[in-house]
Design a protein around this motif. Structure first.
Motif, PDB file in Angstrom:
ATOM      1  N   VAL A 139       6.977   7.376  -3.314  1.00  0.00           N
ATOM      2  CA  VAL A 139       7.558   7.919  -1.992  1.00  0.00           C
ATOM      3  C   VAL A 139       8.633   7.286  -1.370  1.00  0.00           C
ATOM      4  CG1 VAL A 139       5.047   8.875  -1.649  1.00  0.00           C
ATOM      5  CG2 VAL A 139       5.708   6.656  -0.765  1.00  0.00           C
ATOM      6  N   ALA A 140       9.296   8.004  -0.712  1.00  0.00           N
ATOM      7  CA  ALA A 140      10.370   6.976   0.299  1.00  0.00           C
ATOM      8  C   ALA A 140       9.546   6.082   1.463  1.00  0.00           C
ATOM      9  CB  ALA A 140      11.387   7.998   0.826  1.00  0.00           C
ATOM     10  N   ILE A 141      10.248   5.318   1.662  1.00  0.00           N
ATOM     11  CA  ILE A 141       9.606   4.305   2.808  1.00  0.00           C
ATOM     12  C   ILE A 141      10.828   4.131   3.769  1.00  0.00           C
ATOM     13  CG2 ILE A 141       8.230   2.252   3.434  1.00  0.00           C
ATOM     14  CD1 ILE A 141       7.213   2.467   0.431  1.00  0.00           C
ATOM     15  N   VAL A 142      10.511   4.065   5.110  1.00  0.00           N
ATOM     16  CA  VAL A 142      11.534   3.737   6.028  1.00  0.00           C
ATOM     17  C   VAL A 142      10.573   2.821   7.096  1.00  0.00           C
ATOM     18  CG1 VAL A 142      12.980   5.568   5.870  1.00  0.00           C
ATOM     19  CG2 VAL A 142      11.339   5.739   7.602  1.00  0.00           C
ATOM     20  N   GLN A 166       0.915  -1.290   0.034  1.00  0.00           N
ATOM     21  CA  GLN A 166      -0.053  -0.101  -0.110  1.00  0.00           C
ATOM     22  C   GLN A 166       0.896   1.192  -0.055  1.00  0.00           C
ATOM     23  OE1 GLN A 166      -1.839   1.096   3.881  1.00  0.00           O
ATOM     24  NE2 GLN A 166      -3.590   1.597   2.712  1.00  0.00           N
ATOM     25  N   ALA A 167       1.814   1.245   0.958  1.00  0.00           N
ATOM     26  CA  ALA A 167       2.820   2.405   0.783  1.00  0.00           C
ATOM     27  C   ALA A 167       3.590   2.459  -0.439  1.00  0.00           C
ATOM     28  CB  ALA A 167       3.787   2.318   1.866  1.00  0.00           C
ATOM     29  N   LEU A 168       3.709   1.636  -1.090  1.00  0.00           N
ATOM     30  CA  LEU A 168       4.939   1.566  -2.431  1.00  0.00           C
ATOM     31  C   LEU A 168       3.880   1.863  -3.396  1.00  0.00           C
ATOM     32  CD1 LEU A 168       7.068  -1.555  -2.314  1.00  0.00           C
ATOM     33  CD2 LEU A 168       7.713   0.687  -2.959  1.00  0.00           C
ATOM     34  N   ALA A 210      22.890 -15.875   7.555  1.00  0.00           N
ATOM     35  CA  ALA A 210      23.232 -14.343   8.229  1.00  0.00           C
ATOM     36  C   ALA A 210      21.811 -13.874   8.133  1.00  0.00           C
ATOM     37  CB  ALA A 210      24.069 -13.972   6.852  1.00  0.00           C
ATOM     38  N   HIS A 211      22.113 -12.634   8.656  1.00  0.00           N
ATOM     39  CA  HIS A 211      20.662 -11.877   8.779  1.00  0.00           C
ATOM     40  C   HIS A 211      20.900 -10.439   8.205  1.00  0.00           C
ATOM     41  CE1 HIS A 211      17.880  -9.353  11.717  1.00  0.00           C
ATOM     42  NE2 HIS A 211      17.476  -9.613  10.452  1.00  0.00           N
ATOM     43  N   ALA A 212      20.013 -10.009   7.352  1.00  0.00           N
ATOM     44  CA  ALA A 212      20.084  -8.599   6.939  1.00  0.00           C
ATOM     45  C   ALA A 212      18.433  -7.934   7.353  1.00  0.00           C
ATOM     46  CB  ALA A 212      20.421  -8.692   5.372  1.00  0.00           C
ATOM     47  N   HIS A 213      18.660  -6.674   7.696  1.00  0.00           N
ATOM     48  CA  HIS A 213      17.392  -6.020   7.987  1.00  0.00           C
ATOM     49  C   HIS A 213      17.092  -4.708   7.326  1.00  0.00           C
ATOM     50  CE1 HIS A 213      13.951  -7.298  10.387  1.00  0.00           C
ATOM     51  NE2 HIS A 213      13.734  -5.928  10.690  1.00  0.00           N
ATOM     52  N   LEU A 214      16.328  -4.837   6.581  1.00  0.00           N
ATOM     53  CA  LEU A 214      15.940  -3.474   5.710  1.00  0.00           C
ATOM     54  C   LEU A 214      15.372  -2.152   6.609  1.00  0.00           C
ATOM     55  CD1 LEU A 214      14.904  -5.098   2.314  1.00  0.00           C
ATOM     56  CD2 LEU A 214      16.853  -3.571   2.731  1.00  0.00           C
ATOM     57  N   ARG A 215      16.032  -1.142   6.760  1.00  0.00           N
ATOM     58  CA  ARG A 215      15.371  -0.067   7.185  1.00  0.00           C
ATOM     59  C   ARG A 215      14.687   0.890   6.164  1.00  0.00           C
ATOM     60  NH1 ARG A 215      18.740  -2.968  10.680  1.00  0.00           N
ATOM     61  NH2 ARG A 215      18.433  -2.448  13.007  1.00  0.00           N
ATOM     62  N   HIS A 216      15.051   0.784   4.932  1.00  0.00           N
ATOM     63  CA  HIS A 216      14.891   1.593   4.114  1.00  0.00           C
ATOM     64  C   HIS A 216      14.124   0.539   2.933  1.00  0.00           C
ATOM     65  CE1 HIS A 216      18.010   3.949   5.676  1.00  0.00           C
ATOM     66  NE2 HIS A 216      17.141   4.970   5.482  1.00  0.00           N
ATOM     67  N   LEU A 217      12.605   0.992   2.747  1.00  0.00           N
ATOM     68  CA  LEU A 217      12.035  -0.090   1.807  1.00  0.00           C
ATOM     69  C   LEU A 217      12.035   0.605   0.417  1.00  0.00           C
ATOM     70  CD1 LEU A 217      11.306  -2.621   3.044  1.00  0.00           C
ATOM     71  CD2 LEU A 217      11.186  -0.973   4.744  1.00  0.00           C
ATOM     72  N   ASN A 218      12.154   1.751   0.314  1.00  0.00           N
ATOM     73  CA  ASN A 218      12.056   2.624  -0.884  1.00  0.00           C
ATOM     74  C   ASN A 218      13.011   3.906  -0.829  1.00  0.00           C
ATOM     75  OD1 ASN A 218      11.408   2.813  -3.649  1.00  0.00           O
ATOM     76  ND2 ASN A 218       9.842   4.279  -3.242  1.00  0.00           N
ATOM     77  N   PRO A 219      13.970   4.013  -1.492  1.00  0.00           N
ATOM     78  CA  PRO A 219      14.474   2.957  -2.179  1.00  0.00           C
ATOM     79  C   PRO A 219      15.325   1.978  -1.093  1.00  0.00           C
ATOM     80  CG  PRO A 219      16.072   5.165  -2.324  1.00  0.00           C
ATOM     81  CD  PRO A 219      14.600   5.221  -1.723  1.00  0.00           C
ATOM     82  N   PHE A 220      15.669   1.011  -1.789  1.00  0.00           N
ATOM     83  CA  PHE A 220      16.571  -0.046  -0.866  1.00  0.00           C
ATOM     84  C   PHE A 220      17.839   0.699  -0.902  1.00  0.00           C
ATOM     85  CE2 PHE A 220      13.470  -3.167  -2.924  1.00  0.00           C
ATOM     86  CZ  PHE A 220      12.643  -3.526  -1.599  1.00  0.00           C
ATOM     87  N   VAL A 251      13.474   9.889  -5.967  1.00  0.00           N
ATOM     88  CA  VAL A 251      13.286   9.016  -5.005  1.00  0.00           C
ATOM     89  C   VAL A 251      14.477   7.996  -5.196  1.00  0.00           C
ATOM     90  CG1 VAL A 251      11.972   7.380  -3.912  1.00  0.00           C
ATOM     91  CG2 VAL A 251      11.072   9.418  -4.732  1.00  0.00           C
ATOM     92  N   ALA A 252      14.744   7.444  -6.011  1.00  0.00           N
ATOM     93  CA  ALA A 252      15.898   6.546  -6.243  1.00  0.00           C
ATOM     94  C   ALA A 252      17.013   7.134  -6.115  1.00  0.00           C
ATOM     95  CB  ALA A 252      15.800   6.152  -7.999  1.00  0.00           C
ATOM     96  N   ARG A 253      17.270   8.128  -6.079  1.00  0.00           N
ATOM     97  CA  ARG A 253      18.712   8.770  -5.589  1.00  0.00           C
ATOM     98  C   ARG A 253      18.721   8.816  -4.355  1.00  0.00           C
ATOM     99  NH1 ARG A 253      20.947  13.419  -9.701  1.00  0.00           N
ATOM    100  NH2 ARG A 253      20.584  12.594 -11.524  1.00  0.00           N
ATOM    101  N   ILE A 254      17.824   8.585  -3.191  1.00  0.00           N
ATOM    102  CA  ILE A 254      18.050   8.628  -1.955  1.00  0.00           C
ATOM    103  C   ILE A 254      18.993   7.513  -1.673  1.00  0.00           C
ATOM    104  CG2 ILE A 254      16.678   8.334   0.293  1.00  0.00           C
ATOM    105  CD1 ILE A 254      14.306   9.552  -1.071  1.00  0.00           C
ATOM    106  N   ALA A 255      18.841   6.270  -2.441  1.00  0.00           N
ATOM    107  CA  ALA A 255      19.726   5.122  -2.201  1.00  0.00           C
ATOM    108  C   ALA A 255      21.148   5.546  -2.109  1.00  0.00           C
ATOM    109  CB  ALA A 255      19.679   4.219  -3.448  1.00  0.00           C
ATOM    110  N   ASP A 256      21.760   6.609  -2.863  1.00  0.00           N
ATOM    111  CA  ASP A 256      22.950   6.994  -2.602  1.00  0.00           C
ATOM    112  C   ASP A 256      23.345   7.684  -1.376  1.00  0.00           C
ATOM    113  OD1 ASP A 256      23.247   6.430  -5.133  1.00  0.00           O
ATOM    114  OD2 ASP A 256      22.839   8.403  -6.181  1.00  0.00           O
ATOM    115  N   ASP A 257      22.333   8.030  -0.553  1.00  0.00           N
ATOM    116  CA  ASP A 257      22.528   8.946   0.874  1.00  0.00           C
ATOM    117  C   ASP A 257      21.956   8.258   1.806  1.00  0.00           C
ATOM    118  OD1 ASP A 257      22.862  11.258   2.017  1.00  0.00           O
ATOM    119  OD2 ASP A 257      20.513  11.755   1.976  1.00  0.00           O
ATOM    120  N   ILE A 258      21.864   6.784   2.017  1.00  0.00           N
ATOM    121  CA  ILE A 258      21.546   5.922   2.820  1.00  0.00           C
ATOM    122  C   ILE A 258      22.673   4.843   3.362  1.00  0.00           C
ATOM    123  CG2 ILE A 258      19.104   6.365   2.941  1.00  0.00           C
ATOM    124  CD1 ILE A 258      18.690   3.668   1.373  1.00  0.00           C
ATOM    125  N   ALA A 259      22.422   4.389   4.660  1.00  0.00           N
ATOM    126  CA  ALA A 259      23.370   3.330   4.867  1.00  0.00           C
ATOM    127  C   ALA A 259      23.342   2.053   4.220  1.00  0.00           C
ATOM    128  CB  ALA A 259      23.441   3.020   6.248  1.00  0.00           C
TER     129      ALA A 259
END
Ligand code: SF4
Lengths: 344, 617
Positions: B375-378, B364-366, B544-554, B497-505
């Motif tokens: 939209v960006a999603i965290v 729904q958010a996406l 291993a475990h990986a956990h997404l805090r950013h759902l859009n963008p990844f 919104v896609a470029r936010i990927a360059d700005d997140i961990a």
């Protein structure tokens, strides 16, 4: 007006300063042109720098209004302009905020927002263009279309009873309620000016002609030849007289209004109701909002004007009180509040 | 380790204990749980809690749907979940016993209020005979205490009705637990003083109930040991216990300070998000403005209006409200203003189960808007992390001029854990440079790096301009129906919104950088996944475990991480929403593990699923 919206030095703006570089795109002859022109004309009177003025609109022909005003403007989505205006006013009490809307936008899809923006006395001026039809979507019945009216969506006549916009505004406790007509240039100016100087929720119904889809919706009482006999121009403190010879008037017969003629049956001016827009008691205001042609003359002018504290003033007041009582809050302390413990 | 204390009862040291308080919704179980939690937290344990309460304010007393529970896990080591199964169950009536006893670990302690096991209560819970007498609880250590009677005796002489007296019996039970786990009564006594100071009789009653429970533990001979869970070795700092909703609210307040702009919270009451309003509306001396709107649409409209005016416009809701906000969120996308929408997800569709958790609003958010509307999603992963992710949501919204959807859920919102209070000076500066005062200004002229448009607010002289929901002409921002322009603007909005990927961990991996199995999670499943992975790793499994805090963008490295493992498992409290996106975005054949029961995963469930996948290979 708060002091903040006033310019420090009186600024001299003219009507032209408020016209944007966009060419209006309403149908030629649409009543909206007149409303736009008169609004631009009165804007300099408020002494508010144009960067401190915001027009917010919804969807419909009226929705384009902000594009033509050289102020800040926000053309939002259907029915929701009051919500944006409310948030804006909460964040920025210093701004002068107008909402431009239509009968479908304000009373159908956005009905709930009008109700609450008015009752909360949000300091916004809602100007509702009432052409009693959906124009932009090409001619469907609106909440103010007449019962039985044939439109594109009601080919054999509307089965919906219309609302009385001003009764809704009064029921919602708008602190300023007025009506004017697109063709009466001086009157629009007067009403817009009053609305502009009002502080609190103002609701102005402008009877507007959509010559494409509902031409002449108001003609029966607005036409030049008949309007003096069929409209009642309200003025605060003045008797409710009308007619070419100002010899007709409104009086109360028990609880019911009736039209009487001065000189007939011993009626004198003393029998005529005197308009009191500032009356806290809304009984007469409700009556004025309800009566309509052909049973009665159509009242225009300021029906109600009862200032009270506005939403933004009340919110700011609570903040001031809280700061006064406890001092300005320190966010770092807030973060570290509650039960804490320290790990060395 | 066993030592002897006071009256000859040995004290045993445990690493971790999980207690569940369960009773009728009128029995004050949430309060009891919260008091125990505060005490454990102030003592220095790591803690994690899970309240579980019915949607009805007062379901019929004694009935099964009326049972309210609160689980707390407290530990001397780092823990991530409120525990799969309680070691101790406090059941205040037969219904509470019936709905909860199946979760109790075999051999676990069961403390019941025997006074409540009357024939009518037993019947309401569907027991033909008292389980206290028929041997059906043999698997547990049962401590049947006549709590109501003992409590009433302790309160004798107070000017209270017997009904009022009975309302305090939860504090008697709490007193027993404090004794059993060697906890000081001081924090709760202080709380009673603060809460009921103005009502001396009520304060005295609660004090007496608590102390009587404690004294009962001390004098009775039914308990054969007391337990101590030593303090945890948390990183140095000042801690407090927070719920996810509290941390979300505080994060937004902090963000406003960091941005040096006012915060306006506009919302409409909805479970489980309302507590954010309750909290923020109390922050008037901090200059926080709150607005209870007439509906969900007005709430997001007012938030967007506030943002338009230069404030941090925030709105909060849950799934049904999110559905109503969709059109306005689309407007926010079009006008490219910063806005944060908190969605505290709950079980749906429709009204669903309002107090129960779910992660089913990701798609729904996406995608839940008309048009191409990115939209960006965290999503925060734990109650305490809600603070960081709220700040992060605002950082993205303000820097990239975009609405951000923040996906919390009922489990995070009401669950608690210790939160290390940050120093504002260590948090990011959110005062992003304005458009400058160059001679030319165009409303849709974009920043070269982020593609953000300038945020020019009303009141700025000489820059009067109009924005709105109609398509904008690139750069100039006037209305445009030009086909190529619409295509270009659609791409620009997506690219921004896609470029936010360059700005997140980058996506971090816990465990081997490649191998057999990666468990990929998002949101509140973090704790259960992390604990399961720790257990599997301890046994030498390649997990291993990986956990997404950013759902859009990844995060930019997401695809690389996913492709480094033979199998990717995505546990979600939905029917496979992240998995769907992962598969379409990265062409990775991820496996789902999906349970929608309105409650969090248990560690063991994820562990079993992982073992099954590892065994299959
Ligand atoms: S459709 Fe009617 S209201 Fe709309 S612009 Fe044309 S004349 Fe005016």
């Amino acid at each position: 007006m708060t002091d903040t919206t006033m310019a420090a030095e009186p600024i001299k703006l003219t009507r032209k300063d408020f016209a944007s570089d966009q060419e209006p795109r309403w149908c030629p002859g649409c009543g909206d042109y007149s409303i736009l022109a008169q609004t631009q004309k009165v804007m300099p009177d408020f002494g508010v720098p144009k960067e401190n003025i915001v027009f917010v609109s919804g969807i419909g022909c009226s929705g384009r209004f902000p594009y033509y005003m050289n102020t800040y403007g926000f053309h939002s989505i259907h029915g929701r302009a009051p919500t944006l205006a409310t948030g804006l006013k909460i964040a920025r009490p210093d701004l002068m905020v107008w909402v431009v809307t239509g009968d479908g936008d304000a009373l159908s899809i956005g009905g709930n927002h009008i109700l609450h923006a008015m009752r909360k006395n949000v300091d916004i001026r809602v100007v509702m263009f009432n052409n009693r039809i959906y124009g932009l979507t090409k001619g469907q019945a609106s909440p103010t279309s007449e019962f039985g009216q044939k439109t594109k969506s009601t080919p054999v006549g509307s089965v919906d009873y219309p609302v009385h916009p001003l009764m809704i505004a009064l029921a919602a406790e708008a602190s300023f309620v007025a009506r004017t007509v697109d063709t009466q240039v001086d009157h629009i100016q007067k009403v817009m000016e009053r609305a502009g100087f009002h502080r609190g929720s103002a609701f102005v119904e402008v009877l507007q002609n959509c010559l494409i889809f509902n031409d002449g919706a108001h003609r029966a009482f607005t036409d030049r030849e008949v309007r003096e006999d069929r409209m009642l121009v309200l003025e605060h403190g003045k008797p409710m007289l009308f007619g070419k010879n100002r010899d007709m008037g409104l009086r109360l017969n028990g609880l019911r209004p009736e039209v009487v003629r001065i000189g007939e049956d011993g009626i004198t001016e003393a029998d005529i109701l005197v308009h009191d827009e500032a009356s806290e008691d809304p009984t007469i205001h409700n009556m004025l909002a309800r009566i309509y042609w052909p049973e009665f003359p159509v009242p225009i002018g300021v029906i109600r004007n009862v200032p009270r504290p506005t939403l933004d003033e009340l919110i700011e007041g609570q903040i001031r009180d809280a700061v006064g009582r406890r001092g300005k809050g320190d966010i770092q302390q807030l973060l570290g509040g509650g039960d804490t413990w320290t790990v060395e | 380790m066993t030592t002897t204390k006071g009256h000859e009862v040995p004290v045993r040291e445990l690493d971790r204990v999980t207690i569940r308080f369960a009773g009728d919704s009128g029995d004050g179980m949430q309060l009891t749980g919260t008091q125990f939690t505060r005490t454990a937290a102030v003592f220095g344990n790591d803690i994690s809690t899970l309240p579980d309460y019915p949607a009805e304010i007062r379901a019929p007393a004694g009935s099964l749907p009326g049972v309210s529970g609160f689980q707390i896990s407290f530990s001397s080591t780092d823990i991530h979940t409120p525990g799969d199964a309680p070691d101790v169950l406090v059941a205040m009536n037969p219904a509470a016993l019936r709905t909860n006893v199946k979760d109790l670990v075999p051999g676990g302690a069961l403390i019941v209020n025997s006074d409540a096991f009357t024939p009518p209560n037993l019947a309401k819970a569907g027991y033909a005979a008292s389980p206290l007498a028929d041997g059906s609880l043999k698997a547990y250590s049962v401590f049947a205490i006549p709590i109501s009677t003992l409590n009433a005796r302790a309160l004798e002489g107070l000017d209270m009705t017997s009904k009022q007296v009975d309302l305090t019996k939860n504090f008697f039970a709490l007193g027993v637990m404090f004794w059993l786990f060697e906890r000081s009564m001081d924090p709760t006594l202080r709380w009673i003083e603060e809460k009921f100071g103005g009502r001396p009789v009520v304060a005295e009653a609660n004090r007496r109930a608590l102390q009587a429970g404690y004294a009962f533990g001390e004098t009775t001979e039914i308990f054969h040991a007391r337990y101590i869970v030593p303090a945890a070795h948390l990183a140095p700092g000042t801690y407090r216990n927070v719920t996810g909703n509290e941390a979300t609210a505080l994060g937004c307040v902090a963000a406003a300070t960091l941005a040096d702009r006012p915060l306006v919270y506009a919302t409409y009451p909805i479970t489980p998000a309302s507590d954010i309003l309750h909290q923020l509306s109390g922050y008037k001396s901090y200059g926080i403005k709150t607005f209870q709107a007439e509906d969900e649409i007005a709430a997001i409209g007012a938030a967007l209006g506030a943002s338009y005016g230069g404030a941090l416009g925030l709105t909060g809701t849950s799934g049904p409200g999110m559905a109503l906000k969709a059109e306005m969120l689309g407007l926010a996308v079009m006008v490219e203003l910063p806005l944060v929408v908190v969605n505290v997800q709950r079980a749906g569709p429709s009204t669903g189960m309002p107090t129960k958790t779910e992660q089913s609003d990701l798609l729904q958010a996406l995608y839940g808007r008309n048009g191409e509307s990115p939209v960006a999603i965290v999503a925060p992963a734990s109650p305490a992390e809600c603070f960081d992710m709220a700040v992060e949501a605002w950082r993205i919204a303000l820097k990239h001029m975009t609405p951000v959807v923040y996906l919390s859920d009922a489990f995070l919102a009401n669950g608690t854990e210790p939160w290390r209070v940050p120093d504002l000076a260590d948090l990011p500066d959110l005062r992003f440079a304005g458009p400058g005062d160059g001679a030319t200004f165009y409303p849709y002229q974009r920043d070269g790096t982020t593609l953000a448009r300038p945020w020019v607010v009303p009141g700025t002289p000489g820059r009067e301009h109009r924005i709105g929901g109609l398509e904008k002409l690139d750069v100039l921002g006037t209305v445009s129906y030009d086909p190529d322009n619409h295509h270009r603007m659609s791409l620009l909005r997506a690219e921004k919104v896609a470029r936010i990927a360059d700005d997140i961990a980058p996506l971090e991996v816990f465990g081997p950088p490649d191998g057999e199995l990666l468990i990929l999670g998002w949101g509140s499943t973090y704790g259960a996944i992390r604990s399961a992975v720790e257990r599997l790793q301890a046994r030498g499994a390649s997990v291993a475990h990986a956990h997404l805090r950013h759902l859009n963008p990844f995060p930019a490295n997401t695809g690389d991480v996913l492709r480094s493992y033979r199998t990717v498992l995505v546990p979600e409290i939905n029917l496979g929403q992240l998995r769907t996106v992962i598969r379409s975005e990265f062409l990775v054949d991820a496996v789902g593990f999906n349970l929608v029961r309105g409650k969090p995963f248990q560690i063991s469930e994820i562990q079993m699923k992982a073992e099954q996948l590892l065994g299959d290979q």
